[in-house]
Scaffold this motif. Structure first.
Motif, mmCIF file in Angstrom:
data_model
loop_
_atom_site.group_PDB
_atom_site.id
_atom_site.type_symbol
_atom_site.label_atom_id
_atom_site.label_comp_id
_atom_site.label_asym_id
_atom_site.label_seq_id
_atom_site.Cartn_x
_atom_site.Cartn_y
_atom_site.Cartn_z
ATOM 1 N N ILE A 125 43.245 -10.311 0.924
ATOM 2 C CA ILE A 125 41.671 -11.021 0.699
ATOM 3 C C ILE A 125 40.696 -10.283 1.073
ATOM 4 O O ILE A 125 39.336 -9.904 0.438
ATOM 5 C CB ILE A 125 41.665 -12.404 1.362
ATOM 6 N N LEU A 126 40.811 -9.578 2.643
ATOM 7 C CA LEU A 126 39.667 -8.686 2.900
ATOM 8 C C LEU A 126 39.575 -7.495 1.823
ATOM 9 O O LEU A 126 38.126 -7.056 1.811
ATOM 10 C CB LEU A 126 39.990 -8.019 4.418
ATOM 11 N N ILE A 127 40.303 -6.986 1.395
ATOM 12 C CA ILE A 127 40.525 -5.768 0.543
ATOM 13 C C ILE A 127 39.499 -6.332 -0.729
ATOM 14 O O ILE A 127 38.694 -5.549 -1.327
ATOM 15 C CB ILE A 127 41.661 -5.135 0.171
ATOM 16 N N ILE A 128 39.982 -7.348 -1.250
ATOM 17 C CA ILE A 128 39.328 -7.833 -2.609
ATOM 18 C C ILE A 128 37.671 -8.432 -2.267
ATOM 19 O O ILE A 128 36.939 -7.919 -2.943
ATOM 20 C CB ILE A 128 39.880 -9.401 -3.009
ATOM 21 N N LEU A 129 37.414 -8.916 -1.157
ATOM 22 C CA LEU A 129 35.960 -8.954 -0.472
ATOM 23 C C LEU A 129 35.432 -7.585 -0.688
ATOM 24 O O LEU A 129 34.119 -7.456 -0.850
ATOM 25 C CB LEU A 129 35.950 -9.604 0.798
ATOM 26 N N LEU A 130 35.849 -6.628 0.146
ATOM 27 C CA LEU A 130 35.411 -5.071 0.121
ATOM 28 C C LEU A 130 35.150 -4.822 -1.298
ATOM 29 O O LEU A 130 33.824 -4.149 -1.538
ATOM 30 C CB LEU A 130 36.402 -4.355 0.865
ATOM 31 N N ALA A 131 35.962 -4.910 -2.305
ATOM 32 C CA ALA A 131 35.765 -4.481 -3.582
ATOM 33 C C ALA A 131 34.487 -5.206 -4.265
ATOM 34 O O ALA A 131 33.864 -4.387 -4.977
ATOM 35 C CB ALA A 131 37.105 -4.645 -4.327
ATOM 36 N N MET A 132 34.498 -6.460 -3.944
ATOM 37 C CA MET A 132 33.367 -7.095 -4.606
ATOM 38 C C MET A 132 32.054 -6.867 -4.076
ATOM 39 O O MET A 132 31.088 -6.473 -5.021
ATOM 40 C CB MET A 132 33.693 -8.685 -4.282
ATOM 41 N N CYS A 133 32.050 -6.258 -2.762
ATOM 42 C CA CYS A 133 30.648 -6.109 -2.197
ATOM 43 C C CYS A 133 30.162 -4.654 -2.920
ATOM 44 O O CYS A 133 29.369 -4.059 -3.180
ATOM 45 C CB CYS A 133 30.892 -5.659 -0.752
ATOM 46 N N GLY A 134 31.522 -3.705 -3.097
ATOM 47 C CA GLY A 134 31.097 -2.362 -3.499
ATOM 48 C C GLY A 134 30.863 -2.515 -4.891
ATOM 49 O O GLY A 134 29.786 -1.739 -5.678
ATOM 50 N N VAL A 135 31.452 -3.560 -5.814
ATOM 51 C CA VAL A 135 31.129 -3.572 -7.404
ATOM 52 C C VAL A 135 29.639 -3.978 -7.593
ATOM 53 O O VAL A 135 28.798 -3.468 -8.195
ATOM 54 C CB VAL A 135 31.986 -4.596 -7.916
ATOM 55 N N VAL A 136 29.108 -4.973 -6.824
ATOM 56 C CA VAL A 136 27.752 -5.439 -6.655
ATOM 57 C C VAL A 136 26.774 -4.490 -6.404
ATOM 58 O O VAL A 136 25.795 -4.250 -7.067
ATOM 59 C CB VAL A 136 27.806 -6.916 -5.930
ATOM 60 N N ALA A 137 27.025 -3.839 -5.380
ATOM 61 C CA ALA A 137 25.974 -2.740 -4.854
ATOM 62 C C ALA A 137 25.956 -1.537 -5.912
ATOM 63 O O ALA A 137 24.695 -1.056 -6.310
ATOM 64 C CB ALA A 137 26.476 -2.144 -3.452
ATOM 65 N N THR A 138 27.054 -1.176 -6.452
ATOM 66 C CA THR A 138 27.133 0.235 -7.269
ATOM 67 C C THR A 138 26.544 -0.217 -8.735
ATOM 68 O O THR A 138 26.249 0.651 -9.271
ATOM 69 C CB THR A 138 28.373 0.591 -7.397
ATOM 70 N N ILE A 139 26.443 -1.646 -9.185
ATOM 71 C CA ILE A 139 26.016 -2.025 -10.357
ATOM 72 C C ILE A 139 24.541 -2.288 -10.233
ATOM 73 O O ILE A 139 23.604 -1.930 -10.952
ATOM 74 C CB ILE A 139 26.721 -3.172 -10.967
#
Length: 207
Positions: A125-139
């Protein structure tokens, strides 16, 4: 056995993806800005590179960066993307630690599989939250940067962030959804029993 292999694959993807997110956070080549051709911009010293921490000028034989240290005058999207990428990098530390402790080759006494399963799910779950933060920032960053100036191309930092976030999202989903259940988690490991009739006889053991 299949669940164990999927769990290992998810961990490897998550770890590599987290490293990519950290690299993207630390570097400044997110977008390349230029209103003309590359040759013209280099001659006019207008070929630039924007990132989270500095604005850079890439002229012929020159690479000069101006650090973005004045938080009060920074655009809101830069501050928000900074916060998201820092949060993603920090979330990766406990997530990777939790996932390491539940690897098939790691034993922590006679811990039941249910406890390891809970740690595995929390790490995923922490990895998925990490990924979502990265996706939002890089877009979010290139979209908002394009409104301020003309973007000619995306930089390697942005590609690294995209790839890293995608790997983390994939790895986290595999860990959460494909690692088995609490009752059978880790039951496919074997040890050699000293009191067995054959020295090579193996029994399954809960870890």
């Amino acid at each position: 056995m299949v669940a164990t292999c999927l769990h290992l694959a998810g961990f490897v993807c998550s770890f590599i993806g987290w490293i990519g997110v950290v690299v993207a956070t630390a570097t400044n080549d997110w977008v390349v800005t230029c209103g003309y051709t590359i040759t013209t911009c280099r001659k006019m010293d207008e070929l630039g590179s924007k990132g989270l921490w500095a604005d850079c000028v890439m002229a012929t034989g020159l690479y000069h960066c101006k650090p973005l240290v004045d938080i009060l005058i920074l655009p809101g999207y830069v501050q928000a993307c900074r916060a998201l990428m820092i949060a993603a990098s920090v979330l990766g530390l406990p997530a990777i630690f939790l996932l390491i402790t539940v690897l098939p080759c790691i034993r922590m006494g006679h811990e039941p599989g249910a406890a390891k399963y809970r740690r595995s799910q929390l790490g995923g779950i922490l990895i998925i939250l990490l990924a979502m933060c990265g996706v939002v920032a890089t877009i979010w960053f290139p979209v908002c940067a394009h409104r301020e100036t003309t973007i000619m191309s995306f930089g390697y930092s942005l590609y690294t962030g995209w790839i890293g976030s995608t790997l983390c999202l994939f790895g986290g989903c595999v860990i959460v959804c494909c690692s088995g259940d609490a009752q059978t988690f880790g039951e496919n490991r074997f040890y050699y029993a000293s009191g067995s009739s054959s020295p090579t006889h193996a029994k399954s053991a809960h870890v």
